[in-house]
Design a protein around this motif. Structure first.
Motif, PDB file in Angstrom:
ATOM      1  N   ASP A   1     106.772  32.638  95.022  1.00  0.00           N
ATOM      2  CA  ASP A   1     105.502  33.536  95.823  1.00  0.00           C
ATOM      3  C   ASP A   1     105.724  32.507  96.770  1.00  0.00           C
ATOM      4  O   ASP A   1     105.711  31.596  96.914  1.00  0.00           O
ATOM      5  CB  ASP A   1     104.477  33.403  95.215  1.00  0.00           C
ATOM      6  N   VAL A   2     105.188  33.496  97.720  1.00  0.00           N
ATOM      7  CA  VAL A   2     104.461  33.050  99.074  1.00  0.00           C
ATOM      8  C   VAL A   2     103.770  32.779  99.583  1.00  0.00           C
ATOM      9  O   VAL A   2     102.995  33.915  99.659  1.00  0.00           O
ATOM     10  CB  VAL A   2     105.465  33.186 100.516  1.00  0.00           C
ATOM     11  N   GLY A   3     102.196  31.790 100.173  1.00  0.00           N
ATOM     12  CA  GLY A   3     101.117  32.154 100.877  1.00  0.00           C
ATOM     13  C   GLY A   3     100.314  30.544 101.087  1.00  0.00           C
ATOM     14  O   GLY A   3     101.679  29.644 101.268  1.00  0.00           O
ATOM     15  N   ASN A   4      99.299  30.712 101.206  1.00  0.00           N
ATOM     16  CA  ASN A   4      98.447  29.479 101.669  1.00  0.00           C
ATOM     17  C   ASN A   4      97.088  29.437 101.357  1.00  0.00           C
ATOM     18  O   ASN A   4      96.371  29.168 101.928  1.00  0.00           O
ATOM     19  CB  ASN A   4      98.792  29.563 103.653  1.00  0.00           C
ATOM     20  N   PRO A   5      97.034  29.231  99.295  1.00  0.00           N
ATOM     21  CA  PRO A   5      96.109  29.630  99.655  1.00  0.00           C
ATOM     22  C   PRO A   5      94.644  27.716  99.744  1.00  0.00           C
ATOM     23  O   PRO A   5      96.258  27.056  99.885  1.00  0.00           O
ATOM     24  CB  PRO A   5      96.016  30.074  97.266  1.00  0.00           C
ATOM     25  N   GLY A   6      93.345  28.359  99.955  1.00  0.00           N
ATOM     26  CA  GLY A   6      93.133  27.363  99.584  1.00  0.00           C
ATOM     27  C   GLY A   6      92.473  26.067 101.145  1.00  0.00           C
ATOM     28  O   GLY A   6      92.061  25.453 101.043  1.00  0.00           O
TER      29      GLY A   6
ATOM     30  N   TYR B   1     103.499  28.508 103.088  1.00  0.00           N
ATOM     31  CA  TYR B   1     105.167  28.019 101.849  1.00  0.00           C
ATOM     32  C   TYR B   1     105.165  28.779 101.427  1.00  0.00           C
ATOM     33  O   TYR B   1     104.732  29.276 100.301  1.00  0.00           O
ATOM     34  CB  TYR B   1     104.708  26.914 102.336  1.00  0.00           C
ATOM     35  N   VAL B   2     106.777  27.936 100.758  1.00  0.00           N
ATOM     36  CA  VAL B   2     106.316  28.784  99.250  1.00  0.00           C
ATOM     37  C   VAL B   2     106.298  27.801  98.210  1.00  0.00           C
ATOM     38  O   VAL B   2     106.578  26.202  98.311  1.00  0.00           O
ATOM     39  CB  VAL B   2     108.515  29.063  99.089  1.00  0.00           C
TER      40      VAL B   2
ATOM     41  N   ARG C   1     102.095  45.095 100.357  1.00  0.00           N
ATOM     42  CA  ARG C   1     102.049  45.523  98.903  1.00  0.00           C
ATOM     43  C   ARG C   1     101.897  43.842  98.774  1.00  0.00           C
ATOM     44  O   ARG C   1     103.442  43.177  98.621  1.00  0.00           O
ATOM     45  CB  ARG C   1     102.821  45.670  98.623  1.00  0.00           C
ATOM     46  N   ALA C   2     100.658  43.032  98.364  1.00  0.00           N
ATOM     47  CA  ALA C   2     100.556  41.354  97.937  1.00  0.00           C
ATOM     48  C   ALA C   2     101.461  41.248  97.314  1.00  0.00           C
ATOM     49  O   ALA C   2     100.608  40.497  96.294  1.00  0.00           O
ATOM     50  CB  ALA C   2      99.692  41.030  98.752  1.00  0.00           C
ATOM     51  N   GLN C   3     102.137  41.566  96.603  1.00  0.00           N
ATOM     52  CA  GLN C   3     103.019  40.791  95.546  1.00  0.00           C
ATOM     53  C   GLN C   3     104.173  40.071  95.359  1.00  0.00           C
ATOM     54  O   GLN C   3     105.071  40.384  97.154  1.00  0.00           O
ATOM     55  CB  GLN C   3     103.221  42.321  94.785  1.00  0.00           C
ATOM     56  N   ASN C   4     103.782  38.874  95.104  1.00  0.00           N
ATOM     57  CA  ASN C   4     105.069  37.447  95.575  1.00  0.00           C
ATOM     58  C   ASN C   4     104.529  37.350  96.771  1.00  0.00           C
ATOM     59  O   ASN C   4     104.965  36.385  97.090  1.00  0.00           O
ATOM     60  CB  ASN C   4     105.948  37.672  94.882  1.00  0.00           C
ATOM     61  N   ILE C   5     103.484  37.862  97.721  1.00  0.00           N
ATOM     62  CA  ILE C   5     103.607  37.422  98.749  1.00  0.00           C
ATOM     63  C   ILE C   5     101.991  37.778  99.355  1.00  0.00           C
ATOM     64  O   ILE C   5     101.874  38.420  98.838  1.00  0.00           O
ATOM     65  CB  ILE C   5     104.750  37.925 100.321  1.00  0.00           C
TER      66      ILE C   5
ATOM     67  N   SER D   1     104.469  34.558 106.148  1.00  0.00           N
ATOM     68  CA  SER D   1     105.311  33.895 106.491  1.00  0.00           C
ATOM     69  C   SER D   1     105.968  32.285 106.618  1.00  0.00           C
ATOM     70  O   SER D   1     105.317  31.706 106.430  1.00  0.00           O
ATOM     71  CB  SER D   1     106.319  34.791 107.026  1.00  0.00           C
ATOM     72  N   VAL D   2     106.678  32.210 105.450  1.00  0.00           N
ATOM     73  CA  VAL D   2     107.089  30.362 105.739  1.00  0.00           C
ATOM     74  C   VAL D   2     106.779  30.246 107.429  1.00  0.00           C
ATOM     75  O   VAL D   2     107.020  30.439 108.155  1.00  0.00           O
ATOM     76  CB  VAL D   2     108.448  30.052 105.318  1.00  0.00           C
ATOM     77  N   GLY D   3     106.623  29.130 107.652  1.00  0.00           N
ATOM     78  CA  GLY D   3     105.522  28.284 108.653  1.00  0.00           C
ATOM     79  C   GLY D   3     104.911  29.679 109.753  1.00  0.00           C
ATOM     80  O   GLY D   3     105.114  28.914 110.541  1.00  0.00           O
ATOM     81  N   ASP D   4     104.087  30.801 108.993  1.00  0.00           N
ATOM     82  CA  ASP D   4     103.580  31.321 109.547  1.00  0.00           C
ATOM     83  C   ASP D   4     102.150  30.191 111.046  1.00  0.00           C
ATOM     84  O   ASP D   4     102.067  28.942 110.345  1.00  0.00           O
ATOM     85  CB  ASP D   4     103.314  32.462 109.353  1.00  0.00           C
ATOM     86  N   ALA D   5     100.940  31.320 110.955  1.00  0.00           N
ATOM     87  CA  ALA D   5     100.026  30.805 111.608  1.00  0.00           C
ATOM     88  C   ALA D   5      99.121  30.251 111.118  1.00  0.00           C
ATOM     89  O   ALA D   5      98.033  29.108 110.952  1.00  0.00           O
ATOM     90  CB  ALA D   5      99.245  31.564 112.872  1.00  0.00           C
ATOM     91  N   TYR D   6      99.387  30.338 109.486  1.00  0.00           N
ATOM     92  CA  TYR D   6      98.615  30.101 109.162  1.00  0.00           C
ATOM     93  C   TYR D   6      98.990  28.881 107.840  1.00  0.00           C
ATOM     94  O   TYR D   6      98.439  28.306 106.493  1.00  0.00           O
ATOM     95  CB  TYR D   6      97.936  31.463 107.676  1.00  0.00           C
ATOM     96  N   GLY D   7      99.624  28.414 108.146  1.00  0.00           N
ATOM     97  CA  GLY D   7     101.031  27.436 106.965  1.00  0.00           C
ATOM     98  C   GLY D   7     101.531  27.912 105.936  1.00  0.00           C
ATOM     99  O   GLY D   7     101.307  27.085 104.954  1.00  0.00           O
TER     100      GLY D   7
END
Length: 223
Positions: A189-194, A182-183, A148-152, A174-180
């Motif tokens: 919210d946690v993600g890595n858009p862009g 961050y909060v 459930r991609a809510q806030n993450i 998740s913060v610091g994962d392979a996708y970079g």
């Protein structure tokens, strides 16, 4: 791209199939991240990435949710999307979205999307001819075991998930994962858009990287 990360990503047999580094078509545009419900300036967002070897002109391309109607939301403003480039469609104001995620002006963002995503919905990407390019049908309430991609945000478990329309193949950022990941600056919210870190390199670049890694190994052995 961090060479160490790329090497680790490639060496995991559980993550990549042997076909992952076959020559890719120039029109390989995929859904690479989504968050159906963010907070405040974050809003919901969808990331599309050009994993091919040539720039793609998004003039005439479009997005729709589960109504599956090509042309519903124009993506023409993205213009040319270069190889390895990720672009963002969001319900938030574009400038606010860039600010809260600390993105540079070089990241193309189309804001104020009103064709909103629900908890259980679809993401449909169409080219200028109205042809379906990629689809993701998701929903933790309708597809047991999916996220459930809510806030993450949701990210693909591995590259083979791209284009497969497999909701079970997506994992939480998740913060610091392979996708970079961050909060955001609102600390919510946690993600890595862009950006999409594991974009496959073109075959020639991969061979070059392999050669460099091989030479480095030889030098270490000689030392």
């Amino acid at each position: 791209m961090n060479v160490s990360f790329l090497r680790n990503f490639l060496c995991s047999g559980a993550l990549l199939s042997s076909a992952a580094f076959a020559p890719v078509a120039s029109a390989n545009i995929y859904i690479t991240e989504w968050m159906y419900n963010g907070t405040g300036e974050t809003g919901e967002y969808i990331e599309f990435t050009n994993t091919g070897t040539s720039a793609i002109d998004f003039t005439g391309w479009s997005f729709d949710d589960d109504s599956r109607n090509a042309g519903t939301v124009s993506l023409s403003a993205f213009g040319l999307v270069n190889p390895g480039e990720s672009v963002i469609l969001t319900e938030a104001d574009a400038a606010s979205f860039r600010s809260v995620w600390n993105l540079s002006a070089s990241v193309d963002v189309i804001g104020n999307n009103t064709t909103n995503l629900g908890r259980a919905d679809e993401i449909n990407l169409y080219d200028a001819g109205g042809n379906l390019v990629d689809r993701l049908t998701y929903g933790d309430s309708t597809i047991p075991g999916s996220i459930r991609a809510q806030n993450i945000s949701g990210n693909p478990l591995n590259l083979s998930v791209l284009g497969a329309n497999n909701a079970l193949g997506w994992i939480f950022a998740s913060v610091g994962d392979a996708y970079g990941s961050y909060v955001d600056l609102n600390n919510v919210d946690v993600g890595n858009p862009g950006s999409f870190a594991p974009v496959p390199l073109p075959a020639a670049a991969w061979l070059l990287l392999s050669g460099v890694a091989g030479l480095a190994g030889i030098r270490r052995r000689r030392a």
